[in-house]
Design an enzyme around this catalytic site. Structure first.
Site, mmCIF file in Angstrom:
data_model
loop_
_atom_site.group_PDB
_atom_site.id
_atom_site.type_symbol
_atom_site.label_atom_id
_atom_site.label_comp_id
_atom_site.label_asym_id
_atom_site.label_seq_id
_atom_site.Cartn_x
_atom_site.Cartn_y
_atom_site.Cartn_z
ATOM 1 N N HIS A 1 18.495 -32.439 -4.651
ATOM 2 C CA HIS A 1 18.049 -33.781 -4.616
ATOM 3 C C HIS A 1 17.747 -34.499 -3.425
ATOM 4 O O HIS A 1 16.199 -35.392 -2.820
ATOM 5 C CB HIS A 1 19.033 -34.794 -5.069
ATOM 6 C CG HIS A 1 18.962 -36.197 -4.953
ATOM 7 N ND1 HIS A 1 18.370 -36.823 -5.069
ATOM 8 C CD2 HIS A 1 19.716 -37.130 -3.678
ATOM 9 C CE1 HIS A 1 18.086 -38.333 -4.977
ATOM 10 N NE2 HIS A 1 19.069 -38.472 -3.808
ATOM 11 N N ASP B 1 -13.598 -40.544 7.734
ATOM 12 C CA ASP B 1 -12.434 -39.638 7.044
ATOM 13 C C ASP B 1 -12.029 -39.600 8.297
ATOM 14 O O ASP B 1 -11.749 -39.749 9.051
ATOM 15 C CB ASP B 1 -13.205 -37.958 6.679
ATOM 16 C CG ASP B 1 -12.631 -37.671 5.806
ATOM 17 O OD1 ASP B 1 -11.894 -37.067 5.314
ATOM 18 O OD2 ASP B 1 -13.164 -37.558 3.987
ATOM 19 N N TRP C 1 22.015 -30.190 1.889
ATOM 20 C CA TRP C 1 20.281 -30.188 2.666
ATOM 21 C C TRP C 1 20.448 -30.218 3.675
ATOM 22 O O TRP C 1 19.379 -29.651 4.769
ATOM 23 C CB TRP C 1 19.541 -31.411 2.358
ATOM 24 C CG TRP C 1 19.492 -32.587 3.547
ATOM 25 C CD1 TRP C 1 20.657 -33.511 3.035
ATOM 26 C CD2 TRP C 1 19.345 -33.190 4.417
ATOM 27 N NE1 TRP C 1 20.964 -34.481 4.545
ATOM 28 C CE2 TRP C 1 19.688 -34.046 5.444
ATOM 29 C CE3 TRP C 1 17.884 -33.032 4.825
ATOM 30 C CZ2 TRP C 1 19.003 -34.834 6.064
ATOM 31 C CZ3 TRP C 1 17.115 -33.220 6.016
ATOM 32 C CH2 TRP C 1 17.668 -34.909 6.915
ATOM 33 N N SER D 1 2.456 -27.689 7.272
ATOM 34 C CA SER D 1 2.072 -28.842 6.238
ATOM 35 C C SER D 1 2.296 -30.221 6.635
ATOM 36 O O SER D 1 1.029 -30.326 7.773
ATOM 37 C CB SER D 1 2.494 -28.934 4.889
ATOM 38 O OG SER D 1 1.676 -29.880 4.459
ATOM 39 N N SER D 2 3.070 -29.703 7.604
ATOM 40 C CA SER D 2 3.657 -31.821 8.038
ATOM 41 C C SER D 2 2.997 -31.528 9.972
ATOM 42 O O SER D 2 2.790 -32.410 9.577
ATOM 43 C CB SER D 2 5.101 -31.776 8.302
ATOM 44 O OG SER D 2 6.281 -32.196 7.052
ATOM 45 N N HIS E 1 17.409 -36.289 13.259
ATOM 46 C CA HIS E 1 17.841 -37.622 13.661
ATOM 47 C C HIS E 1 16.257 -37.928 13.309
ATOM 48 O O HIS E 1 15.896 -39.591 12.992
ATOM 49 C CB HIS E 1 18.490 -38.218 14.855
ATOM 50 C CG HIS E 1 18.755 -39.500 14.548
ATOM 51 N ND1 HIS E 1 19.387 -40.225 13.832
ATOM 52 C CD2 HIS E 1 18.343 -40.781 15.170
ATOM 53 C CE1 HIS E 1 19.797 -41.373 13.470
ATOM 54 N NE2 HIS E 1 18.465 -41.602 14.456
ATOM 55 N N GLU F 1 13.745 -37.033 12.386
ATOM 56 C CA GLU F 1 13.173 -37.322 10.992
ATOM 57 C C GLU F 1 14.013 -38.270 9.947
ATOM 58 O O GLU F 1 12.728 -38.420 9.317
ATOM 59 C CB GLU F 1 13.749 -35.489 9.665
ATOM 60 C CG GLU F 1 13.689 -36.078 8.527
ATOM 61 C CD GLU F 1 12.483 -35.536 8.182
ATOM 62 O OE1 GLU F 1 11.606 -34.486 9.108
ATOM 63 O OE2 GLU F 1 12.321 -36.055 6.937
ATOM 64 N N TYR G 1 13.642 -41.363 11.231
ATOM 65 C CA TYR G 1 13.457 -42.109 11.124
ATOM 66 C C TYR G 1 11.284 -42.550 11.675
ATOM 67 O O TYR G 1 10.508 -42.882 11.402
ATOM 68 C CB TYR G 1 13.237 -42.069 13.143
ATOM 69 C CG TYR G 1 14.020 -42.984 13.795
ATOM 70 C CD1 TYR G 1 15.719 -43.030 12.552
ATOM 71 C CD2 TYR G 1 14.636 -43.462 15.010
ATOM 72 C CE1 TYR G 1 16.110 -43.629 12.901
ATOM 73 C CE2 TYR G 1 15.330 -43.839 15.363
ATOM 74 C CZ TYR G 1 16.670 -44.593 14.478
ATOM 75 O OH TYR G 1 17.847 -44.788 14.831
ATOM 76 N N SER H 1 4.918 -54.203 7.964
ATOM 77 C CA SER H 1 4.176 -54.910 9.171
ATOM 78 C C SER H 1 2.777 -55.725 8.697
ATOM 79 O O SER H 1 1.777 -56.495 9.466
ATOM 80 C CB SER H 1 4.144 -54.767 10.944
ATOM 81 O OG SER H 1 5.590 -54.532 10.566
ATOM 82 N N HIS I 1 25.126 -38.489 16.961
ATOM 83 C CA HIS I 1 25.990 -39.331 16.159
ATOM 84 C C HIS I 1 26.924 -38.828 14.773
ATOM 85 O O HIS I 1 27.146 -39.587 14.119
ATOM 86 C CB HIS I 1 25.714 -40.976 16.257
ATOM 87 C CG HIS I 1 24.389 -40.741 16.184
ATOM 88 N ND1 HIS I 1 23.593 -41.560 16.100
ATOM 89 C CD2 HIS I 1 24.302 -40.330 14.555
ATOM 90 C CE1 HIS I 1 22.246 -41.711 15.116
ATOM 91 N NE2 HIS I 1 22.901 -41.257 14.293
ATOM 92 N N HIS I 2 25.559 -38.032 14.580
ATOM 93 C CA HIS I 2 25.933 -37.891 12.974
ATOM 94 C C HIS I 2 27.635 -36.250 13.007
ATOM 95 O O HIS I 2 27.963 -35.677 11.961
ATOM 96 C CB HIS I 2 24.853 -36.611 12.190
ATOM 97 C CG HIS I 2 23.649 -37.388 13.012
ATOM 98 N ND1 HIS I 2 22.933 -37.927 10.905
ATOM 99 C CD2 HIS I 2 22.926 -37.870 13.562
ATOM 100 C CE1 HIS I 2 21.995 -38.754 11.355
ATOM 101 N NE2 HIS I 2 21.662 -38.573 12.794
ATOM 102 N N THR J 1 15.773 -52.188 17.076
ATOM 103 C CA THR J 1 15.434 -52.633 15.337
ATOM 104 C C THR J 1 15.797 -54.458 15.461
ATOM 105 O O THR J 1 14.951 -54.784 14.610
ATOM 106 C CB THR J 1 16.738 -51.918 15.001
ATOM 107 O OG1 THR J 1 16.808 -50.236 15.259
ATOM 108 C CG2 THR J 1 16.308 -51.778 13.873
ATOM 109 N N LYS K 1 12.275 -55.930 15.989
ATOM 110 C CA LYS K 1 11.578 -55.707 14.775
ATOM 111 C C LYS K 1 12.027 -57.282 12.916
ATOM 112 O O LYS K 1 10.724 -57.433 13.016
ATOM 113 C CB LYS K 1 11.884 -54.491 14.089
ATOM 114 C CG LYS K 1 10.791 -53.224 15.207
ATOM 115 C CD LYS K 1 10.619 -52.179 14.291
ATOM 116 C CE LYS K 1 9.534 -51.573 14.323
ATOM 117 N NZ LYS K 1 8.266 -52.147 14.527
ATOM 118 N N ARG L 1 31.929 -37.594 0.266
ATOM 119 C CA ARG L 1 30.937 -37.559 -0.536
ATOM 120 C C ARG L 1 30.497 -35.747 -0.172
ATOM 121 O O ARG L 1 32.119 -35.028 -0.752
ATOM 122 C CB ARG L 1 30.264 -37.653 0.556
ATOM 123 C CG ARG L 1 29.799 -36.991 2.182
ATOM 124 C CD ARG L 1 28.693 -36.589 2.859
ATOM 125 N NE ARG L 1 27.095 -36.530 2.945
ATOM 126 C CZ ARG L 1 26.628 -36.362 3.225
ATOM 127 N NH1 ARG L 1 26.731 -36.725 3.934
ATOM 128 N NH2 ARG L 1 25.051 -36.734 3.128
#
Lengths: 547, 373
Positions: free
Chosen positions: A83, A112, A148, A178-179, A262, A264, A266, A277, A311-312, A337, A340, A459
């Site tokens: 998932h 283009d 994951w 690809s990315s 991390h 990722e 963002y 915006s 922090h993870h 943040t 924003k 979890r």
């Protein structure tokens, strides 16, 4: 505020009329047109959104009641793993690349993307990567089930991963390539193909956020590829990067993974900021508040994303200096943040707001993302995270920042630009119904998970103690309603492509939108080829304070 | 809607927080039973209220604007787009709030990590899928598995879970500690990463294979405190709970004495009836084998071989005993099982789980092979 209609040269339009798309299915395979590729990305992402969503439905069905009802714990673990992978790499990221493909050239007046053939290849590598990953679902030993995050030693255990590991690793490689190609293309396009009069600080914020995101992608996708390759060599070639018995360290993997992970997260939220915006000023009929500070805030959030990864890992056993440093660094992110969120609020303040579906989704984004951000701030406090870590509290947190944030903004973007792309208006009533169903059910789905986590539910468990039963059931009901509501979006997309309400939309689509960004000065639907001649002047409503 | 929801949640959280320590069922974080857990709870409430306050401010402004500044009310859009003073204010105020939070957070963090001057040390080893506790100051050493009632209930479809006391949160042998003593824990793992969490103690800590982590606690109040593994560790990650029983010092001393004596006792190797062998064997199976080979002995397709109809199980006994004691690259060695336990579980797997060899393996049959060590 020099709203400008580009000089649209009739001669040019005629000249290119016969350069339409190739006929038949082949058009979609060989296309190098940014609009076609954007469409492919968006449709693929939508399909994967439903694939990943059905996995979530399996998870919520199993958790509907305590006890094991439907699936084996191993399959449950595969579902949570797949998932996440499908939603992150198959749905959210490709959807934003699709938006970038469609919108960046239109918004900066480029004809283009800079590297059209590579653009085609990056899309088809994405499909290959996702198919390779999905193939593990059909293997006897099942799809990857170690989460994951692929933490070793679990992910290397024969009884946990079966035959899936090398497939998952190569899928990550393909998705990474690809990315990276997509990101290079976006950077090259933004740097080289802007309309001559468009300075960097004239660019719409969506373009800015994607430019920054593209740099994040280039920086961290190779790190992830490296981490999973180390897993591969540990598993098959007797290296010991993550094996203590051979002099390695399993926690080293977590440091490498989250150095990717991390930034990722963002990568999935910065383009979201850009779309919000873009949409909010149009429906507030006001210029975006604090354009320059928005750009700087995005840049600093991106910078900080590289230096907060651990922090993870507060509970993994780090030296005190590490715990404190990562706590302080993480807390600092709340400042840009916050800027924003305040800017969006100030943009709405004293506007003349209307509430079409894109605006509704954008407002829900600001509110619910802020809630996700605030729980993020709570988790930044390291000692308290010793309680929150790996519970449903964090599940609630990151789903608030992904579902009613990234996904809602993708919905908003769909409603906002579909009329431009197709020339047809979507059905506003069904759009609003979709919004209200989604906005209410997403809270029924995720808000109770805060309670579950605080009350002590870990979890990634397929079964739970009976005191967690009530909120899990409520959460599952919310999940089912949310999942079913998304079928409305599928209906609207198909309906709008086919003709929608039948109402002919104007070039602007939304009132005074052409003051805000270039695409609204083009005809609706957007012709197959646009900006063969770059626009001479660009709208500057959104960037007033830089002039 | 969201503002109201947040307010409501905040208020109800506060109200419920008062009884959190006792209630079985909570919405908010538990206060817990240690000084650290209480400090963490206070920090949690502090930051929760700050967040609620910020939320009310931001969402209140936004919803005021949404209500009053709408086109349908004829509101004309103002055209302002920046205000340096405001922007500086809303950068500096959050920074000050953050500094205000960082100070108590740092204090608690230092406290949480200070394992010095402990009164005793317990080694916690995470294993798939149970905990192993070793008291380093005396010789007490035991495993703590999910209790049998939960073990059976979660593996059998349609079991009445409400009839199981503390479903999934009960163990056969809890970790017993004295109150008001500083207990240092050293945590490690023998296979994958686990994480040891009892919410009432205020923290969790990962158990990493090949490395040792430290943590400590000092429980104020005698009682039973429950928790779970919180790092995904494979198939039965959801089924390795933790139970800590905190006793007053005299009770604890009595427990230590009793447990040490029990551990010194030689296992009873006398013959048993068939029914005894089977029922004891089932207990051994539920603790040691069921995680992989499953409740019905069917194993897992492609990953774990079945016990049912396995020639290894139903064939000659001596090789089977050797196999269990030595293990293979895929199956762990079970040399930790006593002779009577081996006899019981071998009788069980040969005569249950769909097998019917029809023999009793008595503990004395194990001994010769066992002594080969």
């Amino acid at each position: 505020m020099s709203a400008v209609i580009a000089e649209h040269d009739d001669h040019h339009a005629d000249e290119h009329h016969d350069h339409g798309p190739a006929k038949g299915l082949l058009r979609w395979i060989i296309t190098t047109n940014h609009k076609d590729i954007g469409t492919l990305y968006l449709l693929f992402a939508l399909a994967m959104f439903f694939v990943g969503g059905s996995m979530a439905m399996v998870i919520r069905a199993e958790l509907f009641e305590p006890g094991l009802q439907f699936v084996d714990p191993m399959f449950f673990n595969s579902m949570t793993t797949m998932h996440a992978l499908v939603m992150v790499f198959g749905a959210v990221m490709p959807a934003f690349v699709g938006l970038a493909n469609w919108q960046i050239p239109l918004m900066i007046g480029a004809k283009d993307m800079a590297l059209p053939r590579m653009n085609n290849m990056s899309f088809w590598l994405l499909v290959a990567g996702v198919l390779l990953l999905a193939s593990t679902l059909f293997m006897e030993t099942g799809a990857p089930s170690a989460g994951w995050t692929f933490y070793p030693p679990l992910v290397l255990q024969p009884i946990t991963v079966g035959t899936a590991l090398p497939f998952a690793v190569f899928a990550v490689h393909l998705l990474g390539i690809s990315s990276i190609m997509g990101a290079i293309n976006i950077i090259a396009t933004i740097f080289n193909m802007r309309a001559p009069s468009m300075k960097m600080m004239d660019m719409p914020l969506f373009v800015w956020t994607w430019l920054i995101t593209a740099f994040l992608l280039i920086a961290v996708m190779p790190v992830f590829a490296g981490a999973v390759t180390m897993l591969l060599t540990d598993k098959f070639f007797h290296t010991s990067f993550f094996n203590a018995a051979g002099g390695g360290d399993p926690v080293l993997y977590q440091h490498i993974f989250w150095f990717f992970g991390h930034p990722e997260v963002y990568i999935m939220i910065l383009p979201t900021f850009g779309v919000a915006s873009t949409i909010i000023p149009v429906f507030a009929r006001k210029p975006l508040f604090g354009y320059a500070s928005m750009v700087w805030a995005t840049g600093s959030i991106a910078f900080f994303s590289f230096i907060v990864w651990a922090h993870h890992m507060f509970t993994v056993g780090m030296p005190m200096a590490g715990e404190l440093y990562f706590m302080y660094a993480t807390m600092i992110i709340a400042v840009p943040t916050g800027v924003k969120v305040f800017n969006w609020t100030a943009t709405m303040w004293k506007g003349a707001m209307t509430f079409e579906t894109p605006m509704l989704f954008s407002i829900a984004f600001v509110v619910l993302f802020t809630m996700g951000g605030l729980t993020g701030l709570m988790m930044a406090i390291a000692p308290v995270d010793f309680q929150y870590h790996d519970t449903y509290f964090i599940v609630a947190h990151f789903h608030y920042t992904l579902v009613p944030a990234s996904i809602f903004i993708l919905m908003a973007a769909g409603y906002f630009w579909l009329p431009k792309w197709t020339g047809h208006m979507y059905n506003e009533k069904i759009g609003q119904l979709h919004f209200w169903l989604s906005a209410i059910s997403v809270n029924i789905l995720f808000f109770p998970q805060h309670f579950l986590g605080l009350a002590g539910m870990p979890r990634r468990i397929p079964d739970y103690a009976v005191q967690f039963a009530d909120w899990n059931m409520i959460s599952s009901i919310g999940g089912f309603i949310f999942g079913a509501s998304q079928l409305l979006f599928l209906y609207i997309v198909i309906d709008t492509i086919k003709g929608g309400t039948g109402e002919k939309v104007t070039d602007e689509v939304w009132e005074d939108a052409s003051k805000h960004s270039l695409e609204w000065t083009l005809p609706s639907p957007v012709p197959y080829h646009t900006w063969e001649t770059p626009p001479m002047l660009v709208p500057t409503e959104h960037v007033l304070d830089s002039h | 809607m969201n503002k109201i929801k947040k307010l409501f949640a905040g208020v109800s959280l506060m109200a419920l927080g008062q009884e959190a320590a006792q209630a079985d069922y909570t919405l908010n974080l538990m206060k817990g039973v240690t000084k650290v857990s209480n400090d963490i709870y206070d920090l949690h409430m502090l930051i929760l209220w700050i967040c609620v306050f910020i939320g009310i401010g931001v969402f209140g402004t936004m919803f005021y604007s949404i209500y009053h500044h709408r086109k349908s009310k004829g509101h004309e859009a103002a055209q302002f787009h920046e205000n340096t003073t405001v922007e500086i204010i809303w950068t500096i105020i959050p920074t000050l709030i953050l500094i205000g939070m960082a100070i108590p957070a740092t204090k608690t963090m230092l406290e949480l990590a200070d394992v010095q001057k402990s009164d005793m040390t317990i080694q916690i080893t995470g294993k798939q899928w149970y905990w192993d506790y070793k008291y380093l100051d005396n010789d007490i050493h035991f495993e703590s598995h999910l209790d049998e009632a939960s073990e059976k209930a979660h593996r059998i479809k349609g079991a009445n879970l409400n009839a199981v006391a503390n479903y999934l949160l009960a163990v056969d042998k809890p970790l017993v500690i004295p109150v008001k003593k500083k207990i240092r824990f050293v945590l490690t793992s023998s296979d994958v990463i686990h994480s040891w969490w009892v919410p009432d103690l205020g923290w969790k800590k990962d158990a990493n294979p090949g490395f040792i982590n430290e943590a400590w606690t000092s429980v104020d109040k005698a009682g039973v405190y429950r928790g779970q593994c919180t790092e995904l560790c494979g198939r039965d990650h959801g089924f390795m709970p933790i139970v800590v029983v905190a006793l007053e010092q005299p009770d604890y001393d009595a427990w230590v004495k009793k447990t040490s004596e029990q551990q010194k006792q030689k296992p009873d190797l006398s013959d048993q009836h068939h029914e005894q062998l089977i029922s004891h064997g089932e207990s051994v199976y539920l603790k040691n084998c069921v995680g992989c080979h499953q409740i019905d002995g069917a194993g897992v397709a492609g990953l774990i071989p079945a016990i049912t109809a396995s020639p290894k199980v139903t064939g000659a006994i001596d090789p089977l005993i050797g196999f269990l004691q030595a293990g293979t690259s895929k199956m762990p060695a079970f040399s930790k099982l006593k002779d009577n336990e081996l006899a019981e579980v071998i009788t069980y797997i040969r005569n249950d789980l769909g097998n019917k060899v029809g023999d009793d393996i008595q503990p004395n049959k194990i001994t010769p092979v066992y002594e080969d060590d």
